[in-house]
Design a protein around this motif. Sequence first.
Motif, PDB file in Angstrom:
ATOM      1  N   GLY A   1      82.605 133.041  75.881  1.00 40.17           N
ATOM      2  CA  GLY A   1      84.032 132.896  76.178  1.00 40.17           C
ATOM      3  C   GLY A   1      84.674 131.342  76.354  1.00 40.17           C
ATOM      4  N   SER A   2      83.301 130.492  76.780  1.00 39.64           N
ATOM      5  CA  SER A   2      83.780 129.164  77.358  1.00 39.64           C
ATOM      6  C   SER A   2      82.565 128.416  77.435  1.00 39.64           C
ATOM      7  CB  SER A   2      84.602 129.354  78.631  1.00 39.64           C
ATOM      8  OG  SER A   2      84.840 128.190  79.367  1.00 39.64           O
ATOM      9  N   ASN A   3      82.660 127.060  77.474  1.00 38.87           N
ATOM     10  CA  ASN A   3      81.923 126.020  77.787  1.00 38.87           C
ATOM     11  C   ASN A   3      81.906 126.005  79.370  1.00 38.87           C
ATOM     12  OD1 ASN A   3      80.692 125.670  75.656  1.00 38.87           O
ATOM     13  ND2 ASN A   3      82.254 124.220  74.905  1.00 38.87           N
ATOM     14  N   SER A   4      83.011 126.437  80.195  1.00 41.45           N
ATOM     15  CA  SER A   4      83.037 126.337  81.514  1.00 41.45           C
ATOM     16  C   SER A   4      82.504 127.572  82.127  1.00 41.45           C
ATOM     17  CB  SER A   4      84.427 125.809  81.836  1.00 41.45           C
ATOM     18  OG  SER A   4      84.532 126.053  83.296  1.00 41.45           O
ATOM     19  N   ILE A   5      81.571 127.611  82.768  1.00 37.12           N
ATOM     20  CA  ILE A   5      80.815 128.671  83.441  1.00 37.12           C
ATOM     21  C   ILE A   5      81.832 129.419  84.374  1.00 37.12           C
ATOM     22  CG2 ILE A   5      79.445 127.590  85.021  1.00 37.12           C
ATOM     23  CD1 ILE A   5      77.389 129.782  84.865  1.00 37.12           C
TER      24      ILE A   5
ATOM     25  N   SER B   1      77.988 147.028  62.289  1.00 35.22           N
ATOM     26  CA  SER B   1      79.097 147.360  63.177  1.00 35.22           C
ATOM     27  C   SER B   1      78.705 148.288  64.201  1.00 35.22           C
ATOM     28  CB  SER B   1      80.423 147.851  62.259  1.00 35.22           C
ATOM     29  OG  SER B   1      80.849 147.046  61.449  1.00 35.22           O
ATOM     30  N   PHE B   2      79.241 147.910  65.263  1.00 36.00           N
ATOM     31  CA  PHE B   2      79.009 148.942  66.332  1.00 36.00           C
ATOM     32  C   PHE B   2      80.128 148.700  67.544  1.00 36.00           C
ATOM     33  CE2 PHE B   2      77.287 144.841  67.573  1.00 36.00           C
ATOM     34  CZ  PHE B   2      77.623 144.471  69.004  1.00 36.00           C
ATOM     35  N   SER B   3      80.168 149.665  68.512  1.00 38.79           N
ATOM     36  CA  SER B   3      81.205 149.317  69.547  1.00 38.79           C
ATOM     37  C   SER B   3      80.390 149.096  70.804  1.00 38.79           C
ATOM     38  CB  SER B   3      82.052 150.598  69.651  1.00 38.79           C
ATOM     39  OG  SER B   3      82.792 150.895  68.475  1.00 38.79           O
ATOM     40  N   MET B   4      81.229 148.404  71.731  1.00 38.76           N
ATOM     41  CA  MET B   4      80.674 148.170  73.000  1.00 38.76           C
ATOM     42  C   MET B   4      81.581 148.201  74.187  1.00 38.76           C
ATOM     43  SD  MET B   4      78.722 144.254  74.296  1.00 38.76           S
ATOM     44  CE  MET B   4      77.098 144.961  73.481  1.00 38.76           C
ATOM     45  N   SER B   5      81.214 148.535  75.261  1.00 40.37           N
ATOM     46  CA  SER B   5      82.012 148.676  76.491  1.00 40.37           C
ATOM     47  C   SER B   5      82.719 147.359  76.836  1.00 40.37           C
ATOM     48  CB  SER B   5      81.389 149.404  77.560  1.00 40.37           C
ATOM     49  OG  SER B   5      80.307 148.707  77.937  1.00 40.37           O
ATOM     50  N   ASN B   6      83.824 147.256  77.193  1.00 37.98           N
ATOM     51  CA  ASN B   6      84.527 146.101  77.565  1.00 37.98           C
ATOM     52  C   ASN B   6      84.091 145.493  78.803  1.00 37.98           C
ATOM     53  OD1 ASN B   6      85.836 147.897  78.955  1.00 37.98           O
ATOM     54  ND2 ASN B   6      87.707 146.478  78.988  1.00 37.98           N
TER      55      ASN B   6
ATOM     56  N   CYS C   1      86.120 142.082  85.557  1.00 30.58           N
ATOM     57  CA  CYS C   1      87.530 141.943  84.914  1.00 30.58           C
ATOM     58  C   CYS C   1      88.369 140.815  85.676  1.00 30.58           C
ATOM     59  CB  CYS C   1      88.482 143.004  84.323  1.00 30.58           C
ATOM     60  SG  CYS C   1      87.727 144.188  83.531  1.00 30.58           S
ATOM     61  N   GLN C   2      87.600 139.967  86.501  1.00 27.72           N
ATOM     62  CA  GLN C   2      88.126 139.169  87.177  1.00 27.72           C
ATOM     63  C   GLN C   2      88.163 137.698  86.615  1.00 27.72           C
ATOM     64  OE1 GLN C   2      89.995 139.852  90.189  1.00 27.72           O
ATOM     65  NE2 GLN C   2      89.413 141.912  89.270  1.00 27.72           N
ATOM     66  N   LYS C   3      87.114 137.545  85.803  1.00 24.87           N
ATOM     67  CA  LYS C   3      87.250 136.241  84.966  1.00 24.87           C
ATOM     68  C   LYS C   3      87.682 136.524  83.478  1.00 24.87           C
ATOM     69  CE  LYS C   3      84.975 133.766  87.986  1.00 24.87           C
ATOM     70  NZ  LYS C   3      85.515 132.370  88.501  1.00 24.87           N
ATOM     71  N   LYS C   4      87.738 135.365  82.861  1.00 25.21           N
ATOM     72  CA  LYS C   4      88.204 135.387  81.176  1.00 25.21           C
ATOM     73  C   LYS C   4      87.258 135.979  80.371  1.00 25.21           C
ATOM     74  CE  LYS C   4      88.958 131.786  77.877  1.00 25.21           C
ATOM     75  NZ  LYS C   4      88.721 130.431  77.291  1.00 25.21           N
ATOM     76  N   PRO C   5      87.814 137.004  79.530  1.00 27.11           N
ATOM     77  CA  PRO C   5      87.078 137.538  78.517  1.00 27.11           C
ATOM     78  C   PRO C   5      86.627 136.622  77.248  1.00 27.11           C
ATOM     79  CG  PRO C   5      89.128 138.147  78.251  1.00 27.11           C
ATOM     80  CD  PRO C   5      89.118 137.367  79.458  1.00 27.11           C
ATOM     81  N   ASN C   6      85.859 136.932  76.450  1.00 30.10           N
ATOM     82  CA  ASN C   6      85.507 136.299  75.475  1.00 30.10           C
ATOM     83  C   ASN C   6      86.719 136.826  74.269  1.00 30.10           C
ATOM     84  OD1 ASN C   6      84.670 138.636  74.394  1.00 30.10           O
ATOM     85  ND2 ASN C   6      82.573 137.782  73.737  1.00 30.10           N
ATOM     86  N   ALA C   7      86.289 136.332  73.012  1.00 26.71           N
ATOM     87  CA  ALA C   7      87.403 136.463  72.088  1.00 26.71           C
ATOM     88  C   ALA C   7      87.388 138.015  71.740  1.00 26.71           C
ATOM     89  CB  ALA C   7      86.998 135.608  70.892  1.00 26.71           C
ATOM     90  N   LEU C   8      86.369 138.485  71.801  1.00 21.47           N
ATOM     91  CA  LEU C   8      86.312 140.028  71.512  1.00 21.47           C
ATOM     92  C   LEU C   8      86.981 141.081  72.575  1.00 21.47           C
ATOM     93  CD1 LEU C   8      82.632 140.448  69.952  1.00 21.47           C
ATOM     94  CD2 LEU C   8      85.024 140.317  68.690  1.00 21.47           C
ATOM     95  N   GLY C   9      87.349 140.484  73.866  1.00 20.62           N
ATOM     96  CA  GLY C   9      87.766 141.049  74.879  1.00 20.62           C
ATOM     97  C   GLY C   9      86.726 141.593  75.808  1.00 20.62           C
ATOM     98  N   LEU C  10      85.411 140.966  75.858  1.00 15.98           N
ATOM     99  CA  LEU C  10      84.205 141.533  76.631  1.00 15.98           C
ATOM    100  C   LEU C  10      84.304 140.896  78.032  1.00 15.98           C
ATOM    101  CD1 LEU C  10      81.641 141.781  73.871  1.00 15.98           C
ATOM    102  CD2 LEU C  10      83.044 143.754  74.630  1.00 15.98           C
TER     103      LEU C  10
ATOM    104  N   GLY D   1      80.720 136.323  70.575  1.00 10.50           N
ATOM    105  CA  GLY D   1      82.124 136.534  69.538  1.00 10.50           C
ATOM    106  C   GLY D   1      82.147 137.267  68.509  1.00 10.50           C
ATOM    107  N   GLY D   2      81.087 137.750  67.984  1.00 13.18           N
ATOM    108  CA  GLY D   2      80.608 138.460  66.764  1.00 13.18           C
ATOM    109  C   GLY D   2      80.953 137.687  65.534  1.00 13.18           C
TER     110      GLY D   2
END
Length: 310
Positions: free
Chosen positions: A204-208, A93-98, A226-235, A193-194
């Motif tokens: 976060g997507s198959n659409s770049i 486990s670790f933490s990463m900046s969003n 933060c202008q594009k969609k994040p992945n499931a972890l909020g990154l 997505g961990g």
Amino acid sequence: MPTCIKCGSQIQGTNVCPVCRTPVIKLTKCSNCSAEFSQTFNFCPMCGTPLARKEQPELVKSSQVEMKMIAIRGGEFIMGDSTTGTQKVHIASFSMSNIPVPQYLYRKITGTNPSKIQDALHPVENVSWYDAIIFCNMLSEVYGRSPCYKVGSVTDLSKIQQGSTLWKNVTCNFALNGFRLPTEAEWEFAARGGTLHEPYKYAGSNSIDEVAWYGENSNISTHQVCQKKPNALGLYDMCGNVEEWCWDFYEEYGLAELRNPCGPNEGTLRIKRGGSWLDDDIQCTATFRSRSAPNGKGSNLGFRICFCGM
């Protein structure tokens, strides 16, 4: 709670960032001996929000973006793909900046902004691997954490000339709580997505176009985070915008299962991941591997930070 550097007494008087609720130690006096702390924080070191009203005009943009550390539960995954090769990896486990480190935070910590495309909310770029390592230790000191990187007993690595042979002796203590670059395995685990194991080509997507600024949509520039969609972890911005430095020297994948791999002990090229605003879609996938000399810089190259534990 902080303690007096002179007599060891506990000192009251911490401020909390009104945006991300990060506690920020300000200049204060010890009630026992009247000694003062020498460091003062008028901004949140995590999200850049001003804590002193007089700084508001200068940093008003930074309050529009919340930089925070995302807790990522450890697990195992198959790293890579048929193009890069594969490797079974176990990650703690670790933490990463969003978000990748933005220019306002880099400037606040280092006093400089080397970026070629200047905007407070764009990722910092035109930074070498050395610059990223130095920043991590400086941020750890500011935030009261133990610096992970050292050369011998030295943790103030800004005093070492970039490219010096002394850098061959830099080590990372992954047991400490300081900020650091992700390992390549941590980066890919997070991008995919961990433990949620997102089956996407990109983070976060198959659409770049949903998740990344890249050669076809960037208009030849970095963009605000933060202008594009994040992945499931909020990154955000794991793919595209700027490539991101990782800790590891480059090596080919092996066959054995690995636990918390951090690359070979020596080499000449450091790993970069994620692709950038000037790359094609293939270079922006969650599995694409790139590398560069640690003194490499460019307007498409930045980094994000992490620390051990959640």
